[in-house]
Structure formats: C-alpha cells, structure tokens
Design a protein around this motif. Structure first.
Motif, PDB file in Angstrom:
ATOM      1  N   PHE A 218     -21.254  -3.711   0.873  1.00  0.00           N
ATOM      2  CA  PHE A 218     -20.021  -2.926   0.921  1.00  0.00           C
ATOM      3  C   PHE A 218     -19.089  -3.390  -0.193  1.00  0.00           C
ATOM      4  N   PHE A 219     -18.580  -2.430  -0.966  1.00  0.00           N
ATOM      5  CA  PHE A 219     -17.611  -2.749  -2.016  1.00  0.00           C
ATOM      6  C   PHE A 219     -16.252  -2.156  -1.646  1.00  0.00           C
ATOM      7  N   SER A 220     -15.201  -2.746  -2.190  1.00  0.00           N
ATOM      8  CA  SER A 220     -13.823  -2.371  -1.841  1.00  0.00           C
ATOM      9  C   SER A 220     -13.598  -2.509  -0.337  1.00  0.00           C
ATOM     10  N   ALA A 221     -14.258  -3.481   0.270  1.00  0.00           N
ATOM     11  CA  ALA A 221     -14.194  -3.664   1.723  1.00  0.00           C
ATOM     12  C   ALA A 221     -12.909  -4.391   2.107  1.00  0.00           C
ATOM     13  N   LYS A 222     -12.253  -3.879   3.131  1.00  0.00           N
ATOM     14  CA  LYS A 222     -11.021  -4.477   3.628  1.00  0.00           C
ATOM     15  C   LYS A 222     -11.243  -5.045   5.028  1.00  0.00           C
ATOM     16  N   PRO A 223     -10.447  -6.040   5.408  1.00  0.00           N
ATOM     17  CA  PRO A 223     -10.637  -6.676   6.725  1.00  0.00           C
ATOM     18  C   PRO A 223     -10.568  -5.698   7.891  1.00  0.00           C
ATOM     19  N   TYR A 224      -9.743  -4.659   7.767  1.00  0.00           N
ATOM     20  CA  TYR A 224      -9.597  -3.723   8.879  1.00  0.00           C
ATOM     21  C   TYR A 224     -10.812  -2.812   9.054  1.00  0.00           C
ATOM     22  N   GLU A 225     -11.684  -2.716   8.061  1.00  0.00           N
ATOM     23  CA  GLU A 225     -12.882  -1.882   8.185  1.00  0.00           C
ATOM     24  C   GLU A 225     -14.024  -2.612   8.903  1.00  0.00           C
ATOM     25  N   ARG A 226     -14.092  -3.903   8.725  1.00  0.00           N
ATOM     26  CA  ARG A 226     -15.251  -4.667   9.172  1.00  0.00           C
ATOM     27  C   ARG A 226     -15.517  -4.567  10.673  1.00  0.00           C
ATOM     28  N   PRO A 227     -14.503  -4.676  11.533  1.00  0.00           N
ATOM     29  CA  PRO A 227     -14.798  -4.575  12.974  1.00  0.00           C
ATOM     30  C   PRO A 227     -15.471  -3.264  13.365  1.00  0.00           C
TER      31      PRO A 227
END
Length: 332
Positions: free
Chosen positions: A5-14
């Motif tokens: 995953f690129f441009s991944a933010k902490p709020y997306e991971r869950p």
C-alpha cells in the motif's frame, strides 16, 4: 500473497486489516506515495494499492512489471494518475472502487455550500471570542435558487436529490443525461447554458484530458456575477489562477474546494510547522469567501469500509485465475 500500500495513512489500516481476515493477504503499508523514487523497493508483491496522488506512469509500470506485480489496485474512483495503456501493454490488471458511499461526497459538498453561504465557520470563531454580533454574517436561502450540477454520476445524482430536498431548481450537464434524474425534474442543458443560468455550480465529474481546466477564464465569464462554485471532484477541473482573478473581480462570490490541482504537495500531510511555498494556494486561502478542505469529502466510516472491502475483493478475484473480477471495477 503480498500487497504493498502506498500513500497509506494510519486511519486506513484498521479497515484494511479488518476486511483482510477472509483473504489472509500480507499487507505492507508505506506512507510515501508511489513514484520513480520508491518503485525499485517493490519486492515479492502480487499487487500495489495506490491512491489519488500516486504517480503510476509508464516508467513506474515498467518497473512494476519487471518486479512481477500483476495488479494495480486504486482505492479510489478516479484513475487519471495511472497510465492504462502502459499497464495493458505490460499485462497488469488495473482495478478501482467505482463508488464508495456517493452520499458521503454529496453530503460534504452540501456542508461546504451551507458553510459558505451562511458563514457558519466565521460564526464559530466569533462566538468563541465572545463576539455575538451579526454584522457581516448575512447569508442567503438555498430555497428557490438554481443549482447547476456538472456530471450526474453516482455522486452527482446524490447531490441532485439533496438540492431538490432544499427546494432548489436543479439543472445539469452530462454527456449521458440520466432518465431517472429527468423523471425527478432535473433539466439537462448544455455546459454553457448551465453556467449561464446557475446561482451555484457544483462539479461532480472525473478528470480527463478533455475537461482539464473546464472552469477557466472563459467559463467563469459566462457565469452569473456573484456565483458560488464548489468542487469536490478533481483539482484539475479548475484553473486556480483564473478563479483567483474571478474572486478578486467578485464574479465568484463563494468558492469551496475539497481538491486542488497541486494537492499532492500539500494534502494528507501535517504542514502546520512548515512554510508553504505554494503561493497560489496561499493566495486562495487568504480570501474570506473561500473554504478549503483537504480531500476529506469521502472520509466517512461507511466509505472507508466499502473501499477496503471492494479493493481486497477485487484483488482476491484477480489473484485467483478461476474467478472473474467484477467488470464494474476493472479498468484493464
């Protein structure tokens, strides 16, 4: 099987971690965007998952193919940042999320519009400073106004329904007029007619080579003086320099943008301790009648859940040669 995953933010991971349980993919997250600077770090991955500001051009795709990547998965609807011809030539599948809670973007568009015309953002700041005066806070009713909607796809249709609920006269432009919308009372007109007649212009179309800078000096000159313009689609639809001039001349009375043509240098980052060198966005934000949000129109729990489910489902189908991916999500 590994997905990068690129441009991944902490709020997306869950969300991706939760909906990955049935698949068991190895998910690796990079906060950096995908581009020539990082593509050589890709190793042992069946898929890369990218977002709106990743640069997936022919050169990047060539390296991905050499690395054995079989799938480029966009966790968004727009795909103007991916060279589809290059992907097809390299035999790489490209999929996207064609819709994810259209209501999320339509509702944010409405929120931006109401904030601007009723000055609620200014009221919030005033009251916190114990200033309860109403001077300078005069707004206007949405009821009875003519709203021009450019693009009546899923999001455009959702916004049409909201505006009809406010008692607005809704007119629209789309290459393919929607019979369902016409049945609800939406009048389809030419692009020029919509610009001339609308009190409010809202953009809900993808960015293509043909409509790049569709809102430019000439288009702005066609609009009513004092028009409100809202863009929650793609930044490249508006020529920012031209709209700044229209704001200065008061041709545009209100501007709300959730997207910006140079947003990849700014959005999704905390720059509160930095000096922003982009003079154009700084000038734009200096206007009291301009509202900027940082590509958050899609940002709801419902939308992030759907993005994760559709993205992982598409990769799962494409990775399994015995299954066919949903045609609605496939680009190549």
């Amino acid at each position: 099987m590994k997905i990068l995953f690129f441009s991944a933010k902490p709020y997306e991971r869950p969300f991706f971690d939760k909906y990955n349980e049935p698949y068991g993919f190895e998910l690796v997250y990079f906060e950096t965007h995908l581009g020539p600077h990082i593509v050589n770090a890709v190793e042992d991955a069946i898929a890369v998952c990218v977002f709106v500001n990743d640069k997936v051009n022919a050169a990047v795709i060539s390296v991905l193919a050499e690395k054995g990547v079989k799938i480029i998965a966009l966790r968004c609807a727009g795909y103007n940042n991916v060279d589809l011809d290059a992907a097809k030539a390299q035999g790489i599948h490209v999929c996207r999320v064609p819709e994810y809670s259209p209501e999320a973007v339509a509702e944010h568009t409405t929120a931006m519009l109401l904030t601007l015309i009723r000055k609620t953002h200014k009221a919030y700041n005033r009251v916190r400073e114990q200033n309860f005066a109403l001077n300078g806070m005069l707004g206007f009713n949405l009821y009875g106004k003519t709203v021009g909607i450019i693009g009546t796809g899923k999001i455009g249709k959702a916004f049409c329904r909201i505006m009809l609920g406010f008692g607005c006269n809704v007119i629209a432009y789309d290459l393919l007029p929607d019979l369902q919308m016409q049945a609800l009372g939406i009048q389809y007109m030419s692009f020029e007619e919509v610009l001339k007649k609308a009190d409010i212009v809202s953009l809900h179309c993808p960015l293509t080579q043909e409509n790049h800078y569709m809102i430019n000096k000439a288009a702005l000159a066609m609009m009513k003086k004092g028009v409100a313009v809202i863009n929650t689609s793609r930044g490249g639809l508006i020529n920012t320099v031209d709209v700044i001039q229209a704001l200065k001349s008061k041709q545009v009375a209100y501007l709300g943008i959730d997207v910006y043509e140079q947003e990849e240098q700014l959005f999704f980052k905390d720059l509160s301790g930095s000096i922003i060198e982009d003079d154009t966005i700084q000038r734009l934000m200096s206007f009291p009648n301009v509202l900027v949000t940082a590509h958050q129109a899609y940002f709801t729990e419902e939308a992030l859940s759907q993005i994760a489910q559709v993205t992982l489902g598409s990769i799962g189908q494409l990775a399994n040669e015995n299954q066919c991916a949903d045609a609605s999500v496939m680009l190549v």
